[in-house]
Design an enzyme around this catalytic site. Structure first.
Site, PDB file in Angstrom:
ATOM      1  N   GLU A  15       5.861 -38.731 -12.419  1.00  7.86           N
ATOM      2  CA  GLU A  15       6.464 -37.505 -12.502  1.00  7.86           C
ATOM      3  C   GLU A  15       6.506 -37.178 -14.066  1.00  7.86           C
ATOM      4  OE1 GLU A  15       7.073 -39.042  -9.612  1.00  7.86           O
ATOM      5  OE2 GLU A  15       7.081 -37.228  -8.334  1.00  7.86           O
ATOM      6  N   ALA A  61      22.851 -18.977   4.471  1.00  5.36           N
ATOM      7  CA  ALA A  61      23.102 -19.983   5.451  1.00  5.36           C
ATOM      8  C   ALA A  61      23.658 -21.228   5.205  1.00  5.36           C
ATOM      9  CB  ALA A  61      21.423 -20.613   6.178  1.00  5.36           C
ATOM     10  N   TYR A  73       7.573 -38.830 -16.473  1.00  8.19           N
ATOM     11  CA  TYR A  73       8.682 -39.309 -17.564  1.00  8.19           C
ATOM     12  C   TYR A  73       8.235 -40.348 -18.507  1.00  8.19           C
ATOM     13  CZ  TYR A  73      12.142 -37.197 -14.428  1.00  8.19           C
ATOM     14  OH  TYR A  73      12.813 -36.093 -13.506  1.00  8.19           O
ATOM     15  N   GLN A  79      17.881 -25.671  -1.236  1.00 13.46           N
ATOM     16  CA  GLN A  79      18.991 -24.906  -1.584  1.00 13.46           C
ATOM     17  C   GLN A  79      20.174 -25.691  -2.104  1.00 13.46           C
ATOM     18  OE1 GLN A  79      18.294 -21.540   1.563  1.00 13.46           O
ATOM     19  NE2 GLN A  79      20.280 -21.158   0.656  1.00 13.46           N
ATOM     20  N   HIS A 107       6.417 -33.112 -13.513  1.00 15.01           N
ATOM     21  CA  HIS A 107       7.387 -31.924 -12.932  1.00 15.01           C
ATOM     22  C   HIS A 107       6.824 -30.653 -13.457  1.00 15.01           C
ATOM     23  CE1 HIS A 107      10.211 -34.254 -11.086  1.00 15.01           C
ATOM     24  NE2 HIS A 107      10.555 -35.049 -12.029  1.00 15.01           N
ATOM     25  N   ARG A 120       7.282 -47.276  -9.320  1.00 15.00           N
ATOM     26  CA  ARG A 120       6.855 -45.849  -8.796  1.00 15.00           C
ATOM     27  C   ARG A 120       5.798 -45.296  -9.825  1.00 15.00           C
ATOM     28  NH1 ARG A 120      10.607 -41.195  -7.008  1.00 15.00           N
ATOM     29  NH2 ARG A 120       9.144 -39.219  -6.507  1.00 15.00           N
TER      30      ARG A 120
HETATM   31  P1  NAP Z   1      19.217  -9.569  -0.898  1.00 11.52           P
HETATM   32  O1  NAP Z   1      18.862 -10.822  -1.426  1.00 11.52           O
HETATM   33  O2  NAP Z   1      20.556  -8.897  -1.181  1.00 11.52           O
HETATM   34  O3  NAP Z   1      17.892  -8.434  -1.248  1.00 11.52           O
HETATM   35  C1  NAP Z   1      18.041  -7.441  -0.617  1.00 11.52           C
HETATM   36  C2  NAP Z   1      17.059  -6.265  -1.772  1.00 11.52           C
HETATM   37  O4  NAP Z   1      17.111  -5.049  -1.136  1.00 11.52           O
HETATM   38  C3  NAP Z   1      17.705  -6.656  -3.208  1.00 11.52           C
HETATM   39  O5  NAP Z   1      16.601  -7.222  -3.838  1.00 11.52           O
HETATM   40  C4  NAP Z   1      17.799  -5.197  -3.322  1.00 11.52           C
HETATM   41  O6  NAP Z   1      16.964  -4.980  -4.721  1.00 11.52           O
HETATM   42  C5  NAP Z   1      17.165  -4.307  -2.445  1.00 11.52           C
HETATM   43  N1  NAP Z   1      18.255  -3.334  -2.080  1.00 11.52           N
HETATM   44  C6  NAP Z   1      19.446  -3.380  -1.721  1.00 11.52           C
HETATM   45  N2  NAP Z   1      20.172  -2.346  -1.214  1.00 11.52           N
HETATM   46  C7  NAP Z   1      18.971  -1.331  -1.326  1.00 11.52           C
HETATM   47  C8  NAP Z   1      19.056   0.007  -0.740  1.00 11.52           C
HETATM   48  N3  NAP Z   1      20.228   0.780  -0.776  1.00 11.52           N
HETATM   49  N4  NAP Z   1      17.774   0.783  -0.969  1.00 11.52           N
HETATM   50  C9  NAP Z   1      16.852   0.051  -1.298  1.00 11.52           C
HETATM   51  N5  NAP Z   1      16.757  -1.362  -1.566  1.00 11.52           N
HETATM   52  C10 NAP Z   1      17.884  -2.002  -1.716  1.00 11.52           C
HETATM   53  O7  NAP Z   1      18.895  -9.705   0.811  1.00 11.52           O
HETATM   54  P2  NAP Z   1      17.935 -10.358   1.784  1.00 11.52           P
HETATM   55  O8  NAP Z   1      16.744 -10.562   1.195  1.00 11.52           O
HETATM   56  O9  NAP Z   1      18.037  -9.653   2.892  1.00 11.52           O
HETATM   57  O10 NAP Z   1      18.346 -11.890   1.767  1.00 11.52           O
HETATM   58  C11 NAP Z   1      19.798 -12.011   2.336  1.00 11.52           C
HETATM   59  C12 NAP Z   1      20.186 -13.483   1.784  1.00 11.52           C
HETATM   60  O11 NAP Z   1      19.513 -14.345   2.767  1.00 11.52           O
HETATM   61  C13 NAP Z   1      19.839 -13.822   0.326  1.00 11.52           C
HETATM   62  O12 NAP Z   1      21.235 -13.686  -0.426  1.00 11.52           O
HETATM   63  C14 NAP Z   1      19.483 -15.203   0.461  1.00 11.52           C
HETATM   64  O13 NAP Z   1      20.737 -16.240   0.111  1.00 11.52           O
HETATM   65  C15 NAP Z   1      19.131 -15.616   1.800  1.00 11.52           C
HETATM   66  N6  NAP Z   1      17.549 -15.932   1.971  1.00 11.52           N
HETATM   67  C16 NAP Z   1      17.237 -16.558   1.157  1.00 11.52           C
HETATM   68  C17 NAP Z   1      15.632 -16.873   1.127  1.00 11.52           C
HETATM   69  C18 NAP Z   1      15.090 -17.848   0.130  1.00 11.52           C
HETATM   70  O14 NAP Z   1      14.183 -18.313   0.232  1.00 11.52           O
HETATM   71  N7  NAP Z   1      16.003 -18.298  -0.812  1.00 11.52           N
HETATM   72  C19 NAP Z   1      14.836 -16.238   1.940  1.00 11.52           C
HETATM   73  C20 NAP Z   1      15.610 -15.405   2.878  1.00 11.52           C
HETATM   74  C21 NAP Z   1      16.918 -15.166   2.991  1.00 11.52           C
HETATM   75  P3  NAP Z   1      16.887  -3.781  -5.631  1.00 11.52           P
HETATM   76  O15 NAP Z   1      18.336  -3.159  -5.734  1.00 11.52           O
HETATM   77  O16 NAP Z   1      16.442  -4.088  -6.906  1.00 11.52           O
HETATM   78  O17 NAP Z   1      16.037  -2.893  -4.875  1.00 11.52           O
HETATM   79 FE1  SF4 Z   2      17.875 -30.371   0.792  1.00  9.69          FE
HETATM   80 FE2  SF4 Z   2      19.409 -30.332   3.004  1.00  9.69          FE
HETATM   81 FE3  SF4 Z   2      17.551 -28.156   2.433  1.00  9.69          FE
HETATM   82 FE4  SF4 Z   2      16.703 -30.913   2.968  1.00  9.69          FE
HETATM   83  S1  SF4 Z   2      17.778 -29.306   4.437  1.00  9.69           S
HETATM   84  S2  SF4 Z   2      16.122 -29.674   1.573  1.00  9.69           S
HETATM   85  S3  SF4 Z   2      18.070 -32.042   2.001  1.00  9.69           S
HETATM   86  S4  SF4 Z   2      19.506 -28.799   1.480  1.00  9.69           S
END
Ligand code: NAP
Ligand code: SF4
Length: 678
Positions: free
Chosen positions: A167, A664, A169, A342, A255, A217
């Site tokens: 990785e 979630a 290191y 996450q 990495h 490893r």
């Molecule tokens: P979000 O992260 O809050 O994103 C919504 C986007 O919409 C914002 O980036 C915002 O960007 C835009 N927005 C907000 N209000 C708006 C408005 N009135 N008009 C136009 N644009 C607007 O919500 P989400 O994408 O639904 O995700 C929700 C949650 O799900 C996240 O917090 C995350 O934790 C989780 N999630 C995570 C992943 C991941 O892969 N990590 C994947 C799916 C969901 P602007 O304001 O810049 O336009």
């Molecule tokens: Fe990490 Fe749990 Fe997500 Fe697996 S399910 S990647 S262990 S947080």
């Protein structure tokens, strides 16, 4: 009982010890290693995994000297005072019949402190700090530090060590022409570059005797430019074996390589072929690693001769009883790691203690325990998304009588949408897991049932938990009611038809998910093999290792057949909120597919022509077939207020409590903790 996994569960004789099965719980840094109350918590963590019958475990990385620590607060082992703490771990594991090794990890040029060292003074692209080149006498003393730390590990009760030689290191840096420009006995030709690794193994064997397990490893595939050719990778494995190692574990990539190696987008078992190439080259057992998360797949790897053992790390955060359940033919009860990163890796990158999104008990074993309830309450849970499911099943485990109401025709909530996104297919496993728990625990479930206050206030329930989730936000853009406008729910849940030219409003997690779904849907293969081939092509990985490092200089473009605009009002980098460990890869994958990311957008209107915007002073028309709204969520507290007014004990969790931070990880943890507390 006849096992469904005879190869996986077959003991492995190492000569000095027989492991009870072919499963290694790979090294994970949990953050507890550096925390004040870490040792008792680590002891409980490892004890449970030993109880769960895993064949071999490894600790998080321990630095052999202060320069080798990953950060200023990084973990070392120089003081005897650590003995009591480590003895807690080793005694706990031995009490359950387990075997545990300590991982020795020197950070080299990845260390994040001013004293970082490396073979040569070359900065890594992922660290702002430049290392100092070790002098020849410091190289010697570093080898001595490895040997001394291994001897301490032995004294503390560990059955052996894993030497982290992959990785990117320090040890790997010595072996690689990419990072080793030395002209003395520790650089240049193969023998000189391999000498540091070989000497470390040899001296540990000399110091710790023949009954001490040495697992090395090594990088089976480097995935960076200017690396070693395959012949030298094989030659290193042979030299490591000759120096006295008992096992070789597989490391994949550096990495700093720009290829994802453990994110959800990596197909399951995507790198086992790299370990298979090494099979037969050495006599000691080889361990396959990366994106292995279920017993069927692990069985196939061993039965198919890809490796002698499999390593899984995150799957043991998700379920400490993974092996036990496989032994008892209860694989459908395994809480599967969904590779979201996450609650584990992303937290570690934020200097927090790791846990697991689907199992918040991970690393909290002393605190989050399911105690049988003193009084068998009747509990109603409204909403069968991840938070509601975690709450309902934990409450039922405590002996409560639980009724679960769900407005949709299936359990799983938002995970039903996540699981259709390429790279997130494993989210279906969480739904399967909770579905099975519901059966086992006898939870009463009403689907297609929008619970009303009348259902909940009639005295049937002692406590009501509202996990009713969220509704998509509809921004007030003129023309938002136009028929070309769809919400992400229309696309991911109802699978409505989407045209060839698309604008996505909102580039949060869901906007990225929708872009990924639409960018792939026309091109993705159907079989697991086609999926793997597509992944390897997309990221330029040469499975025939014709090029040193197995990374093609030219990548084949994987353009989507759709034109996709991913829009946001912010002027920041798209995908900044996606998590440190995988956000870059998701963003890179979409750019490869030709998704156009536009920021600083001011939405003007939607009409028959398409989506009208202003970016800076520039008016723009996106002539699209569909506008897909992914602009976050809202939630309603109406039912909660009604229940409160009626004097019912009600609790709000997850997105229903705080839609703006729908998550979630938070929902599952809140649901679990609430069920333990009520
Ligand atoms: P979000 O992260 O809050 O994103 C919504 C986007 O919409 C914002 O980036 C915002 O960007 C835009 N927005 C907000 N209000 C708006 C408005 N009135 N008009 C136009 N644009 C607007 O919500 P989400 O994408 O639904 O995700 C929700 C949650 O799900 C996240 O917090 C995350 O934790 C989780 N999630 C995570 C992943 C991941 O892969 N990590 C994947 C799916 C969901 P602007 O304001 O810049 O336009
Ligand atoms: Fe990490 Fe749990 Fe997500 Fe697996 S399910 S990647 S262990 S947080």
């Amino acid at each position: 009982m006849t096992s469904s996994y005879p190869y996986l569960l077959k003991p492995l004789n190492l000569g000095i010890i027989t492991l009870k099965n072919r499963v290694l719980m790979g090294s994970m840094h949990t953050g507890l290693e550096d925390s004040a109350d870490g040792f008792p918590r680590l002891a409980a963590f490892f004890r449970e995994r030993a109880q769960g019958q895993v064949g071999l475990m490894v600790t998080g990385g321990i630095a052999p000297n202060p320069e080798g620590r990953l950060g200023l607060g990084g973990t070392g082992l120089n003081a005897e005072s650590f003995k009591t703490g480590h003895a807690l771990i080793t005694n706990a594991v031995h009490a359950e019949g387990g075997v545990i090794l300590m991982q020795l990890l020197h950070g080299g040029r990845y260390s994040r402190h001013q004293g970082l060292v490396a073979p040569s003074a070359l900065k890594s692209p992922i660290n702002p700090l430049t290392p100092r080149a070790l002098t020849a006498s410091e190289v010697e003393s570093s080898i001595e530090d490895f040997a001394r730390t291994a001897a301490q590990a032995q004294d503390f009760g560990y059955a052996g060590v894993e030497i982290m030689g992959s990785e990117g290191y320090l040890i790997h840096e010595f072996f690689s022409p990419r990072t080793n420009l030395r002209e003395d006995d520790w650089g240049g030709n193969f023998d000189n570059r391999a000498r540091f690794a070989v000497e470390i193994v040899r001296r540990i064997r000399q110091r710790c005797g023949k009954n001490f397990i040495i697992m090395y490893r090594m990088s089976m595939i480097e995935l960076v430019e200017n690396s070693n050719p395959w012949e030298e990778v094989v030659a290193l494995a042979k030299a490591i074996e000759g120096a006295g190692a008992n096992l070789i574990n597989s490391g994949i990539g550096w990495h700093e390589s720009r290829v994802p190696t453990i994110a959800g987008m990596v197909p399951r078992g995507a790198f086992t072929w790299a370990t298979q190439r090494m099979m037969g080259e050495v006599k000691i057992p080889l361990i396959a690693s990366n994106r292995i998360n279920n017993p069927e797949q692990a069985e196939t790897i061993i039965a198919g001769g890809f490796a002698d053992m499999v390593s899984m790390a995150r799957p043991f955060l998700a379920d400490s009883d993974f092996v036990l359940k496989a032994m008892e033919n209860r694989a459908d009860e395994i809480n599967t790691c969904i590779a979201c990163n996450q609650a584990c890796l992303d937290r570690i990158f934020d200097a927090k203690i790791a846990s697991c999104m689907v199992n918040p008990r991970a690393c909290n074993e002393l605190e989050m325990n399911v105690h049988e309830a003193a009084f068998p309450k009747r509990i109603a849970v409204v909403g069968a998304g991840p938070g509601g499911l975690a709450c309902a099943t934990t409450a039922a485990q405590r002996g409560y009588k639980v009724t679960l109401f769900e407005a949709a025709d299936r359990i799983g909530g938002q995970f039903n949408m996540a699981m259709v996104v390429p790279g997130k297919e494993d989210y279906a496993e969480t739904i399967r897991y909770f579905g099975r728990q519901i059966e086992i625990l006898g939870i009463e479930v009403f689907l297609n049932r929008q619970a009303s206050a009348a259902d909940l206030v009639d005295g049937h329930y002692d406590e009501v938990i509202l996990a009713t989730g969220v509704s998509p936000r509809l921004p007030g853009i003129p023309g938002i009611e136009h028929p070309m406008v769809l919400s992400y729910v229309d696309v991911l849940w109802h699978r409505k038809e989407v045209g060839k030219k698309v604008a996505i409003i909102g580039a949060g997690g869901v906007g990225f998910d929708v872009a990924e779904y639409l960018a792939h849907s026309a091109s993705i293969g159907t079989s697991a093999n086609a999926e793997l081939e597509q992944f390897l092509r997309e990221w330029g990985i040469d499975r025939f290792y014709r090029i040193p490092g197995a990374l093609e200089p030219e990548r084949q473009p994987m353009k989507s057949s759709r034109t996709i605009f991913l829009l946001q009002r912010k002027d920041s980098r798209h995908g900044a909120s996606l998590g440190k460990t995988k956000g870059w890869a998701i963003r890179a994958a979409l750019l490869k597919r030709g998704v156009q990311m536009i920021g600083s957008v001011d939405y003007q209107r939607i009409d028959d022509e398409g989506l009208h915007l202003r970016v800076g002073n520039q008016e723009q028309l996106l002539e699209v077939d569909n506008v897909i709204v992914c602009a976050g969520q809202t939630s309603s507290k109406e039912l909660y207020e009604e229940l409160k007014l009626a004097g019912t004990t009600a609790h709000l969790i997850g997105g229903a409590a705080k839609a703006s931070e729908l998550d979630a990880e938070r929902a599952i943890e809140e649901g679990t903790r609430l069920a333990l507390a009520i």
